[in-house]
Design a protein around this motif. Structure first.
Motif, PDB file in Angstrom:
ATOM      1  N   THR A 144       0.807  -8.281 -10.556  1.00 35.97           N
ATOM      2  CA  THR A 144       1.066  -8.584  -9.150  1.00 35.97           C
ATOM      3  C   THR A 144       1.584 -10.016  -9.032  1.00 35.97           C
ATOM      4  O   THR A 144       0.849 -10.963  -9.294  1.00 35.97           O
ATOM      5  CB  THR A 144      -0.212  -8.417  -8.311  1.00 35.97           C
ATOM      6  OG1 THR A 144      -0.738  -7.104  -8.510  1.00 35.97           O
ATOM      7  CG2 THR A 144       0.080  -8.632  -6.840  1.00 35.97           C
ATOM      8  N   THR A 199     -12.493  -3.016  -4.566  1.00 33.36           N
ATOM      9  CA  THR A 199     -11.089  -3.375  -4.341  1.00 33.36           C
ATOM     10  C   THR A 199     -10.865  -4.863  -4.617  1.00 33.36           C
ATOM     11  O   THR A 199     -11.806  -5.652  -4.646  1.00 33.36           O
ATOM     12  CB  THR A 199     -10.663  -3.082  -2.894  1.00 33.36           C
ATOM     13  OG1 THR A 199     -11.407  -3.927  -2.007  1.00 33.36           O
ATOM     14  CG2 THR A 199     -10.897  -1.622  -2.532  1.00 33.36           C
ATOM     15  N   GLN A 254       2.639   2.185  -2.233  1.00 34.42           N
ATOM     16  CA  GLN A 254       2.672   2.696  -3.603  1.00 34.42           C
ATOM     17  C   GLN A 254       1.886   3.996  -3.746  1.00 34.42           C
ATOM     18  O   GLN A 254       2.235   4.859  -4.541  1.00 34.42           O
ATOM     19  CB  GLN A 254       2.049   1.679  -4.570  1.00 34.42           C
ATOM     20  CG  GLN A 254       2.698   0.331  -4.638  1.00 34.42           C
ATOM     21  CD  GLN A 254       1.838  -0.621  -5.458  1.00 34.42           C
ATOM     22  OE1 GLN A 254       2.230  -1.022  -6.533  1.00 34.42           O
ATOM     23  NE2 GLN A 254       0.663  -0.964  -4.971  1.00 34.42           N
ATOM     24  N   ARG A 255       0.811   4.099  -2.999  1.00 35.50           N
ATOM     25  CA  ARG A 255      -0.057   5.292  -3.059  1.00 35.50           C
ATOM     26  C   ARG A 255      -0.238   5.818  -1.638  1.00 35.50           C
ATOM     27  O   ARG A 255      -1.274   5.626  -1.007  1.00 35.50           O
ATOM     28  CB  ARG A 255      -1.409   4.949  -3.690  1.00 35.50           C
ATOM     29  CG  ARG A 255      -1.312   4.280  -5.053  1.00 35.50           C
ATOM     30  CD  ARG A 255      -2.646   4.287  -5.749  1.00 35.50           C
ATOM     31  NE  ARG A 255      -2.983   5.606  -6.244  1.00 35.50           N
ATOM     32  CZ  ARG A 255      -4.217   5.995  -6.595  1.00 35.50           C
ATOM     33  NH1 ARG A 255      -5.234   5.147  -6.450  1.00 35.50           N
ATOM     34  NH2 ARG A 255      -4.441   7.215  -7.060  1.00 35.50           N
ATOM     35  N   ARG A 287      -2.825   4.545 -14.392  1.00 35.64           N
ATOM     36  CA  ARG A 287      -3.542   5.024 -13.206  1.00 35.64           C
ATOM     37  C   ARG A 287      -4.570   3.992 -12.765  1.00 35.64           C
ATOM     38  O   ARG A 287      -5.753   4.292 -12.519  1.00 35.64           O
ATOM     39  CB  ARG A 287      -4.238   6.377 -13.472  1.00 35.64           C
ATOM     40  CG  ARG A 287      -3.340   7.460 -14.011  1.00 35.64           C
ATOM     41  CD  ARG A 287      -2.208   7.792 -13.058  1.00 35.64           C
ATOM     42  NE  ARG A 287      -2.687   8.326 -11.790  1.00 35.64           N
ATOM     43  CZ  ARG A 287      -1.903   8.529 -10.721  1.00 35.64           C
ATOM     44  NH1 ARG A 287      -0.623   8.190 -10.762  1.00 35.64           N
ATOM     45  NH2 ARG A 287      -2.401   9.042  -9.618  1.00 35.64           N
ATOM     46  N   GLN A 291      -9.044   1.158  -1.879  1.00 29.52           N
ATOM     47  CA  GLN A 291      -7.802   0.919  -2.606  1.00 29.52           C
ATOM     48  C   GLN A 291      -7.475  -0.577  -2.644  1.00 29.52           C
ATOM     49  O   GLN A 291      -7.512  -1.248  -1.618  1.00 29.52           O
ATOM     50  CB  GLN A 291      -6.636   1.671  -1.954  1.00 29.52           C
ATOM     51  CG  GLN A 291      -6.833   3.174  -1.879  1.00 29.52           C
ATOM     52  CD  GLN A 291      -6.915   3.827  -3.234  1.00 29.52           C
ATOM     53  OE1 GLN A 291      -6.116   3.531  -4.133  1.00 29.52           O
ATOM     54  NE2 GLN A 291      -7.885   4.715  -3.402  1.00 29.52           N
ATOM     55  N   TRP A 302       0.356  -1.160  -8.531  1.00 27.66           N
ATOM     56  CA  TRP A 302      -0.231   0.036  -9.139  1.00 27.66           C
ATOM     57  C   TRP A 302       0.514   0.383 -10.421  1.00 27.66           C
ATOM     58  O   TRP A 302       1.739   0.481 -10.434  1.00 27.66           O
ATOM     59  CB  TRP A 302      -0.156   1.201  -8.163  1.00 27.66           C
ATOM     60  CG  TRP A 302      -0.582   2.525  -8.735  1.00 27.66           C
ATOM     61  CD1 TRP A 302       0.225   3.571  -9.084  1.00 27.66           C
ATOM     62  CD2 TRP A 302      -1.920   2.959  -8.990  1.00 27.66           C
ATOM     63  NE1 TRP A 302      -0.525   4.615  -9.559  1.00 27.66           N
ATOM     64  CE2 TRP A 302      -1.839   4.273  -9.514  1.00 27.66           C
ATOM     65  CE3 TRP A 302      -3.174   2.357  -8.842  1.00 27.66           C
ATOM     66  CZ2 TRP A 302      -2.983   5.003  -9.881  1.00 27.66           C
ATOM     67  CZ3 TRP A 302      -4.312   3.082  -9.217  1.00 27.66           C
ATOM     68  CH2 TRP A 302      -4.204   4.381  -9.723  1.00 27.66           C
ATOM     69  N   ASP A 303      -0.224   0.541 -11.512  1.00 33.93           N
ATOM     70  CA  ASP A 303       0.340   0.955 -12.795  1.00 33.93           C
ATOM     71  C   ASP A 303       0.165   2.455 -12.920  1.00 33.93           C
ATOM     72  O   ASP A 303      -0.946   2.944 -13.152  1.00 33.93           O
ATOM     73  CB  ASP A 303      -0.385   0.229 -13.941  1.00 33.93           C
ATOM     74  CG  ASP A 303       0.241   0.508 -15.304  1.00 33.93           C
ATOM     75  OD1 ASP A 303       0.713   1.639 -15.536  1.00 33.93           O
ATOM     76  OD2 ASP A 303       0.262  -0.414 -16.143  1.00 33.93           O
ATOM     77  N   ASP A 304       1.266   3.184 -12.757  1.00 41.37           N
ATOM     78  CA  ASP A 304       1.177   4.641 -12.720  1.00 41.37           C
ATOM     79  C   ASP A 304       0.784   5.224 -14.078  1.00 41.37           C
ATOM     80  O   ASP A 304       0.095   6.250 -14.134  1.00 41.37           O
ATOM     81  CB  ASP A 304       2.511   5.237 -12.264  1.00 41.37           C
ATOM     82  CG  ASP A 304       2.338   6.599 -11.614  1.00 41.37           C
ATOM     83  OD1 ASP A 304       1.362   6.767 -10.864  1.00 41.37           O
ATOM     84  OD2 ASP A 304       3.148   7.493 -11.885  1.00 41.37           O
ATOM     85  N   TYR A 315      -4.858  -0.246 -10.780  1.00 44.47           N
ATOM     86  CA  TYR A 315      -4.236  -1.429 -10.190  1.00 44.47           C
ATOM     87  C   TYR A 315      -4.212  -2.545 -11.232  1.00 44.47           C
ATOM     88  O   TYR A 315      -5.130  -2.681 -12.040  1.00 44.47           O
ATOM     89  CB  TYR A 315      -5.005  -1.866  -8.951  1.00 44.47           C
ATOM     90  CG  TYR A 315      -4.845  -0.917  -7.790  1.00 44.47           C
ATOM     91  CD1 TYR A 315      -3.675  -0.903  -7.049  1.00 44.47           C
ATOM     92  CD2 TYR A 315      -5.857  -0.011  -7.451  1.00 44.47           C
ATOM     93  CE1 TYR A 315      -3.506  -0.021  -5.983  1.00 44.47           C
ATOM     94  CE2 TYR A 315      -5.699   0.867  -6.393  1.00 44.47           C
ATOM     95  CZ  TYR A 315      -4.520   0.864  -5.667  1.00 44.47           C
ATOM     96  OH  TYR A 315      -4.353   1.743  -4.626  1.00 44.47           O
ATOM     97  N   CYS A 341       0.804  -1.222   0.000  1.00 47.90           N
ATOM     98  CA  CYS A 341       0.000   0.000   0.000  1.00 47.90           C
ATOM     99  C   CYS A 341       0.838   1.273   0.000  1.00 47.90           C
ATOM    100  O   CYS A 341       0.290   2.364  -0.214  1.00 47.90           O
ATOM    101  CB  CYS A 341      -0.962   0.005   1.177  1.00 47.90           C
ATOM    102  SG  CYS A 341      -0.157   0.024   2.791  1.00 47.90           S
TER     103      CYS A 341
END
Length: 318
Positions: free
Chosen positions: A298, A184, A126-127, A291, A281, A286-288, A293, A124
């Protein structure tokens, strides 16, 4: 004829946070692999845990850098594995444990010339929106900059964190969903599988410098699917009750009004933010760029399933 014998030193590992559920599993895994294990615990009561059998159990205050330095000077571990984590997630607790105590461990490891530091973090971060996430990231940065080989492990959801409604279902009550239960998803991992993954990094030089997200066997499951799995394990028809996610924002806002004047209200406000975060969440990579998940990105490890875990808790299996 003379015979020369050579004694090969066994790898020595110090496990901090050894009394926690993951820490105990890590100690058991290290012992099973034949390592010399020093299990660091915070209290004499924790030192008596049967799961720590086979390890040298040492009671030490992780907030005391001098005490830790003395322990490491005596144990001289090849590898330090930190499984410590704040219990409440409050800002004060997060700074004291997730950041400061880990910094103390790092300093002690460096002074003992430890080769490798393995950190149990969380996916978590990541964000980051919460105090404990920011504290974990601050230590990750310090560890990355330190002159020591390091590995950062970021697991997804633990089985324990998905077991809070087992008793409700056992008693015939409905399973609470946030929103529609599809907001989620996660790939939960068992204590034993996570411990195997963590300890495996101690023997793998390719893990040096790596940050490793890890989940259990897929596929990713939503909160609603968790409930269905639990009802299946209990042999009951699924019954759900929806909880509006907006309630957490409401409570957080109310508590925040007095947070400036009260530590108690500040903590309650943070707990509301934590609840909202986990209700909205996913615990996936997370794929930036997208934007979003990404369940496929994973990684998966192990064989223990949430269904088997629920069945054990409900007494349906041995």
């Amino acid at each position: 004829m003379s015979i020369t014998t050579t004694t090969i030193a066994r790898k020595s590992i110090a496990v901090a946070g050894a009394s926690g559920t993951i820490g105990r599993a890590v100690v058991r895994e290290c012992v099973s692999r034949g390592y010399d294990v020093t299990a660091l615990v915070r209290s004499e009561a924790a030192a008596q845990l049967p799961e720590l059998e086979g390890a040298q159990v040492t009671t030490v205050d992780v907030s005391d850098p001098d005490a830790l330095a003395r322990v490491f000077k005596e144990a001289v571990p090849d590898t330090v594995i930190s499984c410590i984590a704040s219990r409440s997630g409050s800002p004060k607790d997060a700074k004291a444990i997730d950041l400061d105590a880990n910094l103390n461990l790092l300093l002690g490891a460096q002074a003992a010339r430890t080769q490798h530091f393995i950190l149990l973090s969380a996916i978590c971060v990541q964000r980051p929106r919460l105090a404990f996430q920011r504290a974990k990231l601050a230590f990750e940065a310090a560890l990355t900059d330190a002159p020591i080989e390091h590995t950062i492990v970021r697991p997804t959801a633990f089985f324990k964190s998905l077991s809070g409604q087992v008793e409700r279902v056992r008693e015939g009550k409905p399973f609470f969903l946030f929103g529609d239960g599809e907001l989620t998803a996660c790939k939960p991992i068992s204590d034993a599988d996570l411990a195997r993954f963590i300890v495996a990094q101690a023997d793998d030089p390719k893990a040096y410098g790596a940050t490793l997200p890890i989940g259990g066997p897929g596929p990713a499951i939503t909160l609603k699917r968790q409930g269905e799995i639990l009802f299946e394990a209990a042999g009951r028809e699924p019954r759900f009750r929806r909880v509006p996610v907006g309630l957490f924002s409401l409570f957080g806002g109310v508590f925040s009004l007095g947070a400036w004047a009260s530590d108690w209200l500040a903590e309650k406000a943070e707990y509301a933010r934590i609840a909202e975060y986990y209700a909205t969440q996913s615990m996936l990579v997370w794929d930036d760029e997208r934007r979003a998940y990404d369940a496929d990105a994973t990684p998966e490890f192990g064989s223990d399933t949430l269904a088997d875990h629920y069945a054990r808790l409900l007494g349906k299996t041995n």
